[in-house]
Design a protein around this motif. Structure first.
Motif, PDB file in Angstrom:
ATOM      1  N   GLU A   1       0.932  -1.352  -0.095  1.00 22.08           N
ATOM      2  CA  GLU A   1      -0.025  -0.008  -0.034  1.00 22.08           C
ATOM      3  C   GLU A   1       0.990   1.261   0.011  1.00 22.08           C
ATOM      4  O   GLU A   1       0.673   2.128  -0.801  1.00 22.08           O
ATOM      5  N   THR A   2       1.902   1.422   0.781  1.00 23.61           N
ATOM      6  CA  THR A   2       2.878   2.448   0.821  1.00 23.61           C
ATOM      7  C   THR A   2       3.381   2.370  -0.538  1.00 23.61           C
ATOM      8  O   THR A   2       3.669   3.919  -0.936  1.00 23.61           O
TER       9      THR A   2
ATOM     10  N   THR B   1       1.219   3.988  -3.160  1.00 24.43           N
ATOM     11  CA  THR B   1       0.980   5.394  -2.915  1.00 24.43           C
ATOM     12  C   THR B   1       2.114   6.266  -3.472  1.00 24.43           C
ATOM     13  O   THR B   1       2.022   7.348  -3.981  1.00 24.43           O
ATOM     14  N   GLN B   2       3.433   5.813  -2.920  1.00 27.97           N
ATOM     15  CA  GLN B   2       4.632   6.667  -3.204  1.00 27.97           C
ATOM     16  C   GLN B   2       4.973   6.478  -4.954  1.00 27.97           C
ATOM     17  O   GLN B   2       5.163   7.359  -5.500  1.00 27.97           O
TER      18      GLN B   2
ATOM     19  N   ASN C   1      -3.777  14.528  -5.684  1.00 26.56           N
ATOM     20  CA  ASN C   1      -3.895  14.063  -4.145  1.00 26.56           C
ATOM     21  C   ASN C   1      -4.408  12.621  -4.360  1.00 26.56           C
ATOM     22  O   ASN C   1      -5.409  12.480  -5.301  1.00 26.56           O
TER      23      ASN C   1
ATOM     24  N   TYR D   1      -6.585   9.491  -2.066  1.00 27.24           N
ATOM     25  CA  TYR D   1      -7.100   9.473  -0.960  1.00 27.24           C
ATOM     26  C   TYR D   1      -7.398   7.930  -0.508  1.00 27.24           C
ATOM     27  O   TYR D   1      -7.409   7.237  -1.378  1.00 27.24           O
ATOM     28  N   LYS D   2      -7.470   7.731   0.694  1.00 25.14           N
ATOM     29  CA  LYS D   2      -7.909   6.293   1.049  1.00 25.14           C
ATOM     30  C   LYS D   2      -8.897   6.390   2.253  1.00 25.14           C
ATOM     31  O   LYS D   2      -8.754   7.405   2.996  1.00 25.14           O
TER      32      LYS D   2
ATOM     33  N   PRO E   1      -9.534   4.947   5.702  1.00 28.04           N
ATOM     34  CA  PRO E   1      -8.743   4.235   6.755  1.00 28.04           C
ATOM     35  C   PRO E   1      -9.859   2.929   7.192  1.00 28.04           C
ATOM     36  O   PRO E   1     -10.825   3.050   6.980  1.00 28.04           O
TER      37      PRO E   1
ATOM     38  N   TYR F   1     -13.321   9.061   3.364  1.00 28.53           N
ATOM     39  CA  TYR F   1     -11.856   9.167   2.860  1.00 28.53           C
ATOM     40  C   TYR F   1     -11.058  10.364   3.287  1.00 28.53           C
ATOM     41  O   TYR F   1     -11.494  11.255   3.616  1.00 28.53           O
TER      42      TYR F   1
ATOM     43  N   ALA G   1      -4.090  10.690   1.625  1.00 27.05           N
ATOM     44  CA  ALA G   1      -2.880   9.778   1.689  1.00 27.05           C
ATOM     45  C   ALA G   1      -1.630  10.333   1.429  1.00 27.05           C
ATOM     46  O   ALA G   1      -1.589  11.127   0.386  1.00 27.05           O
TER      47      ALA G   1
ATOM     48  N   LEU H   1       3.342   5.348   4.814  1.00 32.32           N
ATOM     49  CA  LEU H   1       2.196   5.648   4.576  1.00 32.32           C
ATOM     50  C   LEU H   1       1.618   6.437   5.699  1.00 32.32           C
ATOM     51  O   LEU H   1       1.465   5.766   6.816  1.00 32.32           O
TER      52      LEU H   1
ATOM     53  N   ILE I   1      -2.080   8.893   6.694  1.00 30.97           N
ATOM     54  CA  ILE I   1      -3.553   9.134   6.498  1.00 30.97           C
ATOM     55  C   ILE I   1      -3.766  10.443   7.237  1.00 30.97           C
ATOM     56  O   ILE I   1      -3.636  10.623   8.289  1.00 30.97           O
TER      57      ILE I   1
END
Length: 95
Positions: free
Chosen positions: A50-51, A54-55, A66, A68-69, A71, A77, A80, A88, A90
């Protein structure tokens, strides 16, 4: 992000870059190349998938979008991001 199982050896990945009640816009996210970049980042930095995902998206779009996630356990949302340690985070959206 939506993964698409295409006929043949390759697949595709798109993100929803615009959504409204009457239309959606999808932007292609490099498919197998995206997976390779995310995997390389994950193993080089010992972070979660997941991290790494995102990166990798942040790198590809050079901060122009941007992410969004929601949690775990919620449907709300939040923004992120990646902290200075490469993990990561939030950030709740302002109300």
């Amino acid at each position: 992000m939506v993964a698409i199982d295409l006929a043949g050896p390759d697949n595709a990945t798109v993100i929803t870059s615009y959504a409204a009640s009457d239309r959606w816009t999808f932007t292609t996210v490099y498919g197998n190349e995206f997976r390779r970049l995310a995997s390389d980042y994950q193993f080089a930095n010992n972070v979660s998938e997941e991290t790494a995902t995102t990166q990798t998206l942040m790198d590809i779009f050079n901060g122009a979008i941007n992410l969004y996630k929601a949690p775990t356990g919620t449907t709300t949302y939040a923004l992120a991001g990646i902290d200075q340690n490469g993990k990561l985070i939030i950030v709740p959206c302002p109300q």
